[in-house]
Enzyme design. Structure first.
Site, short mmCIF file in Angstrom:
data_model
loop_
_atom_site.label_atom_id
_atom_site.label_comp_id
_atom_site.label_asym_id
_atom_site.label_seq_id
_atom_site.Cartn_x
_atom_site.Cartn_y
_atom_site.Cartn_z
N CYS A 1 0.80 -1.18 -0.15
CA CYS A 1 0.02 -0.03 0.21
C CYS A 1 0.88 1.20 0.07
CB CYS A 1 -0.81 0.00 1.31
SG CYS A 1 -2.28 -1.37 0.99
N GLU B 1 2.89 2.84 2.09
CA GLU B 1 3.04 3.75 3.32
C GLU B 1 4.39 3.53 4.10
OE1 GLU B 1 0.11 0.59 4.88
OE2 GLU B 1 0.82 1.38 3.26
#
Length: 693
Positions: free
Chosen positions: A394, A396
């Site tokens: 994702c 992050e």
């Protein structure tokens, strides 16, 4: 500044734990009277009961008596597990253990979770304190995400085989950990003229390997097969699948049912097919991604249900860029969907070609490693994290090869004051830092994690906070909170006698965890302020009558005959805008603000854009924001039309009000004891549908 011993609970705001709970015991437990005081309290689940239904389906585990946990019991398990791990650490290193102080901190953490001020990751809500960690000691399962590089797959470091990156991804994925990977092993193979071997040659000996009925057995067999091509062992493996359980049996530990040996048998066949084409040639970029994707497909077919992968490659390599062009690579259509594909962008590069591809289908995404290595928060140079090589699915968390990371989620909009939020951060960091104390079964991972102690303290409900308090207040809170996070990390690190975390904050995309709290996910705005969320519930679940009594609309599932579908009307909050009212440029600006004032790791941002009006501006957008972000991905807004029982359906306010009036405000759902024998199926990896397969 915090005191030298971190007292998370303010004694002036809560009673001192009773003396019986302050006794030093071999295994920490919360005061049972304290836990019992929450038993009849209605939890503040979000979105008209959606949060509670998701909790019941995803995180409520079976207990010894055959019933499912209630929220107050899940938190007890999680907090007890957290503090038992701290106690083990203190005892093993002879640091001393203050039982009374631990009870105070544990009770504060319990209350912060119960009231949805912060939540552990879905991985932690499901696994912490369960037999998976208490008995099997599979602590890797508490982490959200990982990254592995193929760049050194040929180097035989510590005896590692060329298959090591592939079997690491498979093992992690089967534990529910999302994994990113790169394609650098192909460049190394070409540079060193390392050729794929032929296990079918006349010189090869045939060996039969009986696959054990375990995760380890599936992983080992896959590694042996890959190495028969890449390690020049002159071994042709045949596999005996007779020990693998038949399909349809319960899976202990992770929920779901067994798939039988067929997904593994198919994986082995497809690996042979992929590598046979490369015999006598260097391993290609396509082959690396094919193998990783085929493993991902097997994990999904094997009833782990979903996993997450992201591939990173060279933006100037046509072979990599065309991996999802199924006119060029028709063989990949069957499994190419198993990873999001991003490029290692360089600041100052020409984005015109890749931005045209993004305009069509949203890929590739972009990762600027020079920004990840140079900066903590953007603009603040940080020389402690120069060894990162990629990121998680994702995007992050920037990570070193074989590094894992635990993410916790905080909800600023659920707080009345900045001081209240500061207190929550103390509990959130204490949970995340505890997970860094726990070894995995991978030595190379432990070596990185012991050194880095990386954590990701995330924020969700950003859109709701901005709507209620304004952008400037968000900036003020995040900037002050980041400074407090650094103080807290210093004191917790001193308490545990470990290094400070190399990085501490991020913005994850979130998924079911934010639904529990009634928060918008990460930095993202919802598709619409008002919507219907549809959730499948087993026909055997004891909560169905309670849902019907409460006034929810329920109907037979058109796909799964063993389930019912419950419709929940959702209001994301007064004034919260839908994505169609938030331009691509505003989304990018918000991501940049979060990267500057909060996240020293990365900001997971999937920027939704209108292909017609904003698509032509992508090249300019990347030119500007390459100096302000570490990573970004894009998603074209495409109307795919309606279909029966869509999981998400935008509605207008009148429809919402009509549905909401039918739901009783005093629902007793939280008091229902669910005796369904099927265990909850854990949320896996760093969640969010844009990251998963």
């Amino acid at each position: 500044m915090l005191p030298s011993s971190i007292h998370i609970l303010d004694p002036t705001m809560s009673s001192v734990p009773n003396q019986s709970s302050c006794r030093n015991t071999e295994s920490f437990s919360l005061d049972p009277d304290f836990v019992a005081s929450y038993a009849e309290t209605k939890p503040p689940f979000g979105f008209n009961g959606l949060g509670e239904i998701v909790y019941r389906r995803t995180y409520s585990r079976l207990k010894v008596d055959g019933t499912r946990e209630q929220w107050f019991e899940t938190i007890e398990r999680v907090v007890n597990g957290t503090f038992r791990r701290q106690q083990e650490w203190a005892d093993r290193n002879m640091l001393g253990w203050d039982a009374c102080d631990a009870q105070r901190k544990a009770q504060t953490m319990y209350d912060k979770i119960f009231t949805m001020k912060f939540l552990p990751p879905g991985r932690g809500l499901w696994a912490m304190g369960s037999p998976l960690t208490e008995e099997r000691r599979l602590f890797a399962a508490l982490n959200n995400c990982a990254f592995v590089s193929t760049s050194k797959m040929w180097d035989n470091i510590d005896g590692a085989r060329p298959s090591k990156p592939f079997v690491f991804l498979m093992d992690a994925a089967m534990l529910g950990v999302g994994v990113g990977f790169d394609t650098r092993g192909a460049q190394a193979a070409h540079a060193q003229n390392i050729l794929v071997g032929n296990p079918h040659s006349a010189h090869a000996r045939t060996v039969t390997f009986t696959v054990p009925d375990s995760r380890e057995g599936w992983v080992e067999s896959t590694g042996l097969l890959i190495d028969s091509y890449l390690a020049y062992e002159h071994v042709n493996y045949e596999f005996d699948y007779s020990q693998v359980r038949a399909a349809g049996l319960p899976i202990k530990g992770f929920g779901g049912v067994t798939s039988g040996p067929e997904p593994l048998r198919e994986l082995h066949q497809l690996i042979r097919h992929a590598l046979d084409k490369h015999i006598g040639q260097p391993l290609s970029v396509t082959a690396i991604v094919d193998l990783m994707n085929l493993i991902g497909k097997c994990v999904v077919s094997g009833n782990v249900r979903r996993t997450a992968e992201i591939a990173f490659g060279d933006p100037h390599d046509p072979e990599y860029i065309d991996l999802k062009n199924y006119d060029v690579n028709p063989h990949r259509a069957a499994f190419g969907w198993t990873s999001n594909n991003s490029v290692f962008a360089t600041v100052g590069m020409d984005y015109s070609d890749v931005s045209r591809r993004v305009q069509k289908n949203g890929e590739p995404g972009f990762q600027w490693m020079e920004n990840a290595r140079r900066y903590g928060r953007m603009g603040e140079e940080n020389t402690r994290d120069t060894r990162v090589e990629g990121a998680n699915p994702c995007n992050e968390q920037c990570l070193e090869s074989y590094e894992l990371c635990c993410l916790v989620e905080t909800f600023p909009a659920n707080h009345d004051s900045l001081d209240d939020y500061f207190e929550t951060l103390e509990s959130a960091l204490l949970y995340a830092k505890t997970v860094t104390l726990l070894p995995t079964h991978w030595p190379e991972t432990n070596r990185v994690m012991l050194r880095n102690r990386r954590i990701g303290t995330s924020v969700s409900g950003v859109a709701q906070f901005i709507t209620r308090h304004g952008l400037n207040e968000l900036r003020t809170w995040l900037d002050a909170a980041y400074a407090r996070v650094q103080e807290i990390d210093s004191h917790i690190s001193e308490l545990f006698c470990v290094p400070k975390s190399v990085k501490t904050t991020s913005v994850k995309p979130s998924g079911t965890v934010s639904l529990l709290a009634g928060a918008t996910p990460g930095m993202h705005y919802p598709e619409s302020r008002f919507c219907i969320r549809r959730v499948r519930v087993s026909k055997n679940s004891d909560i169905l009558p309670a849902l019907e009594e409460a006034g929810y609309f329920i109907e037979d599932d058109v796909v799964d005959k063993s389930s019912m579908v419950v419709e929940i009307p959702v209001d994301h909050g007064e004034g919260v805008r839908g994505l169609r009212d938030v331009s691509m440029w505003e989304q990018l600006a918000l991501a940049a603000l979060l990267q500057k004032y909060w996240s020293d790791n990365q900001v997971s941002c999937t920027i939704t854009f209108d292909p017609a009006s904003e698509g032509p501006q992508l090249n300019n957008a990347l030119d500007y924001y390459q100096y302000q972000l570490k990573g970004v991905s894009f998603l074209p807004r495409i109307d795919y039309g309606a279909y029966p029982q869509m999981p998400y359906e935008a509605i207008d306010e009148a429809t919402y009000n009509k549905m909401a009036r039918n739901i009783k405000s005093e629902s007793q759902l939280h008091l229902v004891r669910d005796s369904e024998k099927k265990d909850a199926e854990a949320e896996r990896f760093c969640s969010n549908d844009s990251c998963t397969i």
